[in-house]
Design an enzyme around this catalytic site. Sequence first.
Site, PDB file in Angstrom:
ATOM      1  CG  LEU A  29      -2.597   7.022  -6.893  1.00 22.23           C
ATOM      2  CD1 LEU A  29      -1.415   7.917  -6.579  1.00 22.23           C
ATOM      3  CD2 LEU A  29      -3.270   7.460  -8.176  1.00 22.23           C
ATOM      4  CB  THR A  48      -3.079   0.947   0.021  1.00 20.13           C
ATOM      5  OG1 THR A  48      -3.425  -0.404   0.302  1.00 20.13           O
ATOM      6  CG2 THR A  48      -3.977   1.480  -1.083  1.00 20.13           C
ATOM      7  CB  VAL A  49       0.242   4.325  -3.325  1.00 21.26           C
ATOM      8  CG1 VAL A  49       0.578   5.778  -3.661  1.00 21.26           C
ATOM      9  CG2 VAL A  49       1.491   3.599  -2.855  1.00 21.26           C
ATOM     10  CG  ASP A 100      12.524  -4.043  -3.981  1.00 15.93           C
ATOM     11  OD1 ASP A 100      12.743  -4.966  -4.792  1.00 15.93           O
ATOM     12  OD2 ASP A 100      11.393  -3.810  -3.532  1.00 15.93           O
TER      13      ASP A 100
END
Length: 736
Positions: free
Chosen positions: A416, A423-424, A535
């Site tokens: 994704l 990483t997703v 963030d």
Amino acid sequence: MKVQEGLFLVAFFSLTYTQLVKGQHQPRKDCQTKCGNVTIEYPFGISSGCYYPGDDSFDLTCEEEKLLFGNIQVTNISHSGEIRIQKAVSYSCYNNNKFTDGASYNTRLRNLTLSDKNRFIAVGCNTYAFMIAIKDRNYSTGCLSLCDSPPPPNGLCSGEGCCQTSVPKGSNHFITRSRRFDNRSSITHFNPCFYAFLVENGTFHFNSSEDLMNLRNVKRFPVVLDWSIGSQTCEQAGSKSICGVNSKCSDSTTRTGYICECENGYYGNPYLTDGCQDIDECNSTIRRHNCTDHNTCENTMGGFHCKCPFGYHLNSTMSCELNDTPKDKPKYLEWSTVILGTTIGFLVILLGVGCILQSMKHQKYTKLRQQFFEQNGGGMLTQRLSGAGPSNVDIKIFTEEGMKKATNGYDESRILGQGGQGTVYKGILPDNSIVAIKKARIGDSSQVEQFINEVLVLSQINHRNVVKLFGCCLETEVPLLVYEFITNGTLFDHLHGSMFDSSLTWEHRLRIAIEVAGTLAYLHSSASIPIIHRDVKTANILLDENLTAKVADFGASRLIPMDKEELATMVQGTLGYLDPEYYNTGLLNEKSDVYSFGVVLMELLSGQKALCFKRPQSSKHMVSYFASATKENRLHEIIDGQVMNEDNLREIQEVARIAAECTRLMGEERPRMKEVAAELEALRVKTTKHKWSDQYPEENEHLIGGHILSAQGETSSSIGYDSIKNVAILDIETGR
């Protein structure tokens, strides 16, 4: 053993892949399966999530134990692409020369179509009936029925008192009518009304003595409709067809699209992933085999075979015959015994060695998983969770095997997105629920601390606008986090990306700003332990299908002790959003999030990327320019042109003022997040307008002295409405 293991793995992953692909359109587990005495099976269903998406022809309702398509009663659904309904009769009645009553029907079937298994029938003397079928082209058909006296009760429908004609298949909109074509009153005493109706072949048998008077008081007749999946052939649909395991795809012979059928030897619903189950042909109550009483039936997947006792063989008539006995049978049996004993002994030894190797492999794998668990901070997480106070979230521990299945072996097509924290992937759990799985970068030990911190922070949060953490997996080489899956990308994608058109209206942007502000206010002021996100940026704000904001990525966040207002930490954040005061001093407090949120507000207003700022110090100049433009009424120079108009100019000016206050250089001059959220919510409440609009599209076609019922199914009108926009009062003191 290696060959056997290889074949097993190929078969296993083949089945797993098939289940993932075929399971993309499946009903919820709690769907209603019965209405009255009619069984409801997928792709048909009641309510969203229970029928095949994208085609409301499969959407049914259940009222007073009756299954309805629109307002037409459904009596049977077949997997072979047919559905049976009860269709009302069109009629016209006369008293001598005077018209007394009548009805004609204009019926729409959505994406379903008429089957050619129906007949169009007219009953009455000196009457005519016709049907207009509408689809790609108009088609009319009908018949005449003549008689001056009651015809003999011979059961024939051949033009005397009753006439019939075939019906074209493929129509999804048709009109039926009946009229008499003379004014004779001599037939009124035995035939006062004239009827026209569709009926399934073989289900109506004309009886002149009963039907000419009142059609036996029957108001509706069974009619067959055709249905199929989509508009593609099986070849065009390919692996995207919804046919399940042990089923086959067949092109529809009556219309476009395809239907699914269970393979021979299987039964059930072929449109479900595991809907087709093996038939036990050897079951004594079913007995679908041809084995004789002298041999044994053994069931196999999709079939069966007959087995004879030792010393016999199966002949062509499926009977067991004695094998020919050679003269040296005792010697043959002796050698057979030796070979059999040797083979069994070898297999026992091989099995023992295999068990020992498997046990050693399991111990090694268990030790490696424990090593990864410690390496990925499992002990640290356990210790911190036990000392962080009560947790609001149940953290589930997932296995490595489960994560591989969910991501199809971390296939690249499941990615994704990729960022600074790893990483997703898109994951599909065994219950078919879709999740997002974040995987840290291999070899980056600094990510472990951030992952553990994210679990620790999210365990303290239970808020509707915070991405929900389901659990984690720490027994892999790098840690994995499992979140709820948000379908509509990030706010950054919508403002600047190519995946989505930049069509966020001002109302969308204001609501997103309110939701994010309320979430940050909750984290600062109402969480069990105050949390500073550290963030805040548009790339960390996800949007669901309703464009509801979900704050994500808490790897850099920090829990602030209740007795402290600021904390000295190593500076962390994203350039362009980073608080200059925090950058220079390293002292973290909630005003750092306020500054970052102010930059997000500017991004929402201007449509420009905050990351164009090269350094935190230089962002000061851009922020100052925005503040001066706000103060000097030059907002038109920086506000996104597609959101500004005369109606919302005041709102934009107010939000710009709030953004300027949030990005003041000194933290003590900025408002608290709680105050920002309250100001934004008050602005929305003040300017919210309620709108009502009712639409009543209605098409009626009236007979002289009678009426026509038309619309979806057989209703006389359809009503549409826009609900009042609900004004949600934000409660920033509570989470969910």
